[in-house]
Design an enzyme around this catalytic site. Sequence first.
Site, PDB file in Angstrom:
ATOM      1  N   LYS A 171      10.485  -3.717   7.007  1.00 11.44           N
ATOM      2  CA  LYS A 171       9.720  -4.937   6.754  1.00 11.44           C
ATOM      3  C   LYS A 171      10.507  -5.814   5.785  1.00 11.44           C
ATOM      4  O   LYS A 171      11.110  -5.314   4.827  1.00 11.44           O
ATOM      5  CB  LYS A 171       8.351  -4.544   6.174  1.00 11.44           C
ATOM      6  CG  LYS A 171       7.381  -5.691   5.939  1.00 11.44           C
ATOM      7  CD  LYS A 171       6.061  -5.123   5.431  1.00 11.44           C
ATOM      8  CE  LYS A 171       5.017  -6.179   5.144  1.00 11.44           C
ATOM      9  NZ  LYS A 171       3.743  -5.572   4.673  1.00 11.44           N
ATOM     10  N   SER A 251      -0.261  -6.754   7.227  1.00  9.11           N
ATOM     11  CA  SER A 251       0.838  -7.705   7.160  1.00  9.11           C
ATOM     12  C   SER A 251       2.158  -7.168   7.719  1.00  9.11           C
ATOM     13  O   SER A 251       3.108  -7.923   7.898  1.00  9.11           O
ATOM     14  CB  SER A 251       1.069  -8.127   5.703  1.00  9.11           C
ATOM     15  OG  SER A 251       1.506  -7.024   4.920  1.00  9.11           O
ATOM     16  N   SER A 275      -2.444  -3.015   5.537  1.00  2.92           N
ATOM     17  CA  SER A 275      -1.282  -3.696   6.100  1.00  2.92           C
ATOM     18  C   SER A 275      -0.341  -2.811   6.910  1.00  2.92           C
ATOM     19  O   SER A 275       0.572  -3.312   7.552  1.00  2.92           O
ATOM     20  CB  SER A 275      -0.486  -4.392   4.988  1.00  2.92           C
ATOM     21  OG  SER A 275      -1.199  -5.497   4.505  1.00  2.92           O
TER      22      SER A 275
END
Length: 555
Positions: A171, A251, A275
């Site tokens: 990420k 996210s 997330s």
Amino acid sequence: MRKLIYIFISLLIFSSCKKEKEEQQEGIQSKVVWESYDEIEDLESTKKLDQERMHLKLVNSKVLDKNDIWRPLESELDYFSAEDYNKLKKFVLEKDIPAIQQSVKKGELSYEELVKFYIYRIRKYESDNSLSLNAVISLNPKVVEQARVLDKVDKNTIDVNSVFGMPILLKDNIGTEYMKTTAGAVALQDNKTGDAFIAKRLLEQDALILGKANLSEWAYFLCIGCPVGYSAIGGQTLNPYGRMVFESGGSSSGSGVAVAANFCIAAVGTETSGSILSPSSQNSVVGLKPTIGLLSRSGIVPISSTLDTPGPMTKSVIDNAILLNAMIGKDPEDATSVYTETDFIISIKDSIIEGKRFGVIKSLLQDSVYARAIDKIKNAGGEIVEVEPEQTSLPGFLSILNIDMKNDLPNYINLYASDNVNIKTIEDVIAFNLQDTLVRIPYGQGIFEGIVKDSTTPEDLEKIKEDLKVTARKYFDSQIDKHNLDVVLSINNYHAGYAAVAKYPALTVPMGYTNKGEPKGLTFIGKPFSEAKLLQLGLWYESISKERKIPVNYN
């Protein structure tokens, strides 16, 4: 005579060189170029969706030219053809790490070929505006040469249950040396960092960091009611099971989408509250949100030092355990970091399912996908206990995130960001974004504005944290202890907030699909540091359900 021989040899050499040059030119693949397009029709189609949060304002980034993602590696694909790609599919698509490692051992696949397969696949789909998912922000320019080095190692020495040579996406809030760490924000567009602690752990075990995955900007802690999976740098992440129809989850959107679409063998996400669980569930992949402290947070752009944690996102439970194993380690720079001797690969294979007790939340049985999953567990020998935990609110939860972010972001910038990053505080970011709102904050920055306004004192904050931890642990423990449960079963990220403030781990495993084809995950929640048990039960459930299916247009 000598002159004739000389002329003959010269002609031979010329002819040979010409033929070699022609063969080289034939071998070189034509460049694949992404071109921007008129997004109006796509955007209008999202306005018809019931989910207001899916009413999109843009698809592609106004900051990033997608050709720049693969441009540094373009020459590496010059002699990697569509035929090469198709030949390798059977060894890579939907395969777990042990299977891929076995193929390498047998000589069916090299690490270099594996990396090129993923780069080719990312370019193939992300350059096609009818199929692109905006899952990737950048690729590691060194990754192919790093793979070549690993190919020189004696394959007989490689553990099939290891990350050795496995291409993994991180990420884009996790620090890496060869790629910028942006958190999806223009304010961090040029942020050159070193490797985060967990990135170092992966590299120490010869994993290949393939690139950086898109995310909800600032880990979905920027705008109010905006689409999940959107960032100014990466654009709008899209769900491969329902492109511009289903949410990608957030996210860690790009991480979930990239794993689902087979853009990498595995990915790493981060979670504060939901997330990892949300995008894993939404994209039919396995996601683990560990106990706070099991994995280091050093070198990761933060929301909350209280609740943040990275975690593995994979297509299978065994891969999840392998990736988790590779990242654990006590980090002296993270005060919450702990040492563990647990080998999660060994522990999940020692699972005995007889006598395991599953807490099933009664109200969720109205969900037909969940109900079917529970029936499968019951029919396979699991003991089902219906529970009704008392619904309680979590007052002050937002203040934990607000005040932590207000303090933790400046701390991150001081310790890890590069000198060319000029923002130092939340106020600086707000002011920077206001200079070009259409590009930098098309959905606003309401949450950031709320951070500045939050006046919670340090004393009040500590009380909120403790009160919420007690409340959330009571929510789970009142049922776990009363009924002697091994785990509580939820859906997707429905109980992620409770698990977050309780600091309890949670694992989501593909559970099936709605009538419309939208994925759902069965989420296992347990007490702190019960990851081994969650993975055991998750592996067992995966074996009896086998629900994950590759997205139709990405096979």
